[in-house]
Design an enzyme around this catalytic site. Sequence first.
Site, PDB file in Angstrom:
ATOM      1  N   HIS A 130      91.314  62.570 -17.321  1.00  0.00           N
ATOM      2  CA  HIS A 130      91.872  63.518 -16.350  1.00  0.00           C
ATOM      3  C   HIS A 130      90.765  64.325 -15.687  1.00  0.00           C
ATOM      4  CE1 HIS A 130      94.727  66.714 -14.942  1.00  0.00           C
ATOM      5  NE2 HIS A 130      93.649  67.468 -15.122  1.00  0.00           N
ATOM      6  N   GLU A 131      89.820  64.817 -16.474  1.00  0.00           N
ATOM      7  CA  GLU A 131      88.729  65.611 -15.908  1.00  0.00           C
ATOM      8  C   GLU A 131      87.836  64.760 -15.015  1.00  0.00           C
ATOM      9  OE1 GLU A 131      88.941  68.663 -15.990  1.00  0.00           O
ATOM     10  OE2 GLU A 131      90.486  68.782 -17.526  1.00  0.00           O
ATOM     11  N   HIS A 134      89.297  64.500 -11.623  1.00  0.00           N
ATOM     12  CA  HIS A 134      88.942  65.637 -10.777  1.00  0.00           C
ATOM     13  C   HIS A 134      87.561  65.441 -10.159  1.00  0.00           C
ATOM     14  CE1 HIS A 134      92.299  68.306 -11.250  1.00  0.00           C
ATOM     15  NE2 HIS A 134      92.174  68.410 -12.571  1.00  0.00           N
ATOM     16  N   GLU A 205      96.505  68.764  -9.688  1.00  0.00           N
ATOM     17  CA  GLU A 205      96.751  68.439 -11.091  1.00  0.00           C
ATOM     18  C   GLU A 205      97.604  67.177 -11.221  1.00  0.00           C
ATOM     19  OE1 GLU A 205      95.479  69.683 -13.971  1.00  0.00           O
ATOM     20  OE2 GLU A 205      94.186  70.732 -12.551  1.00  0.00           O
TER      21      GLU A 205
END
Length: 315
Positions: A130-131, A134, A205
Site C-alpha cells: 500500500h505504501e 503511494h 487511499e
Amino acid sequence: MNYVRTGLLLAGLTALFGVVGMMIGGQQGMIIALLFAAAMNVFAYWNADAMLLRMRGARQVDDRTAPELVSIVRELAQNAGLPMPRVYVVENPQPNAFATGRNPENAAVAATTGLLQLLDRSEIAGVMAHELAHVRNRDTLTMTITATIAGAISALANFAMFAGIFGGHRNDNNNPLGGLGMILVAILAPLGAMLVQMAISRTREYEADKIGAEICGHPMWLASALGKLDKGVRTIPNMDAERNPAMAHMYIANPLSGKGVDSLFSTHPDMGNRIAKLHAMAKQPVGYQTGDAPMNPAKPPRSSGPRRMRRRPWN
C-alpha cells in the site's frame, strides 16, 4: 486514479488561498499570498520527507538491522518496478505506517514498532505494498503540497482574524470586506481548506489500496492488515500525531483519536468500505495488473505461511 478530481481539488485549494490573500490585501495581497505559497511549496518539495521522518523520530534500517522488513520491501519494490526506497522504523506502540518522498527515486517507507509486533509477515507485506502504491502514484508529493497550502491558508486566516478584530470596520481597497468580513474569512477559509485536503486524502487511499493489492497480488493480505490496524489505532494513541496532526493523512490508518463519525471530516475512508473493496478484488482472477506497467503477483515473502516477526527486526 482519479487524477482529474485530485487536480481540480488542488486547483480549488490554491484558488482559496488566493482569495484569502485578496480579501486581506486586495489584488496586491492575492499576489503576495500566491508567491508565498509557491515559496513554501518549493521548500516542501526538497525538504518535506526529511522533516516528516525527523518529526516522527524515524530510524533508518537495513539488511543488518531489520533483514525481514527490508527483504519484504525490496521484493515488493521489484514487483512494482520501483527503485528500492529507504526503510525506516518508528518507535511507537500504535500500529501504523506511512510513505514520504518527492518522487520514487527519493522515497522512504516507515512502519511503527506497534505494526511490526501486531501483524504477521503477509499482512506487513500488504501494508508495505500500500505504501509503495503511494510512492508509485506520487501521492506523497501531492499530499505534501496539499498540507503546505492548507497550513498557509490557516496562517493567513489567523492574520485575517487579527485584522478583523483590531482593524475596526474600515472598508477600503485593501480590505474589501471590512472587519466583519475578515472574521468570516478567518473562520470559513480553514474549514474549506480542511475539507479539500481530506477529500484528496480519501481519494488517494482507495487508489493506494487497489494498487497495493496489485503489487502484492493478494488483496486479502491488506484486508486482514487493515482490520487489525483499525482496532489498533482505536485503542492505542499516537501522541506524536496528536501533537502535530497536519500530517495525519500520510498514515495508512487515521492515527488521531476522536475521529468522529462524519466521513466528511475524516482524512481517511471508512475502514469497513476499504476492506469490502479488497474483498471484492479477491474474488477476481489472480493477476491484477496496472495499466501502464503490468506485473506478476508477488509470491509470499519467503515463508511457508503467515507468521509473526517474533524477533525485533528494528534492533
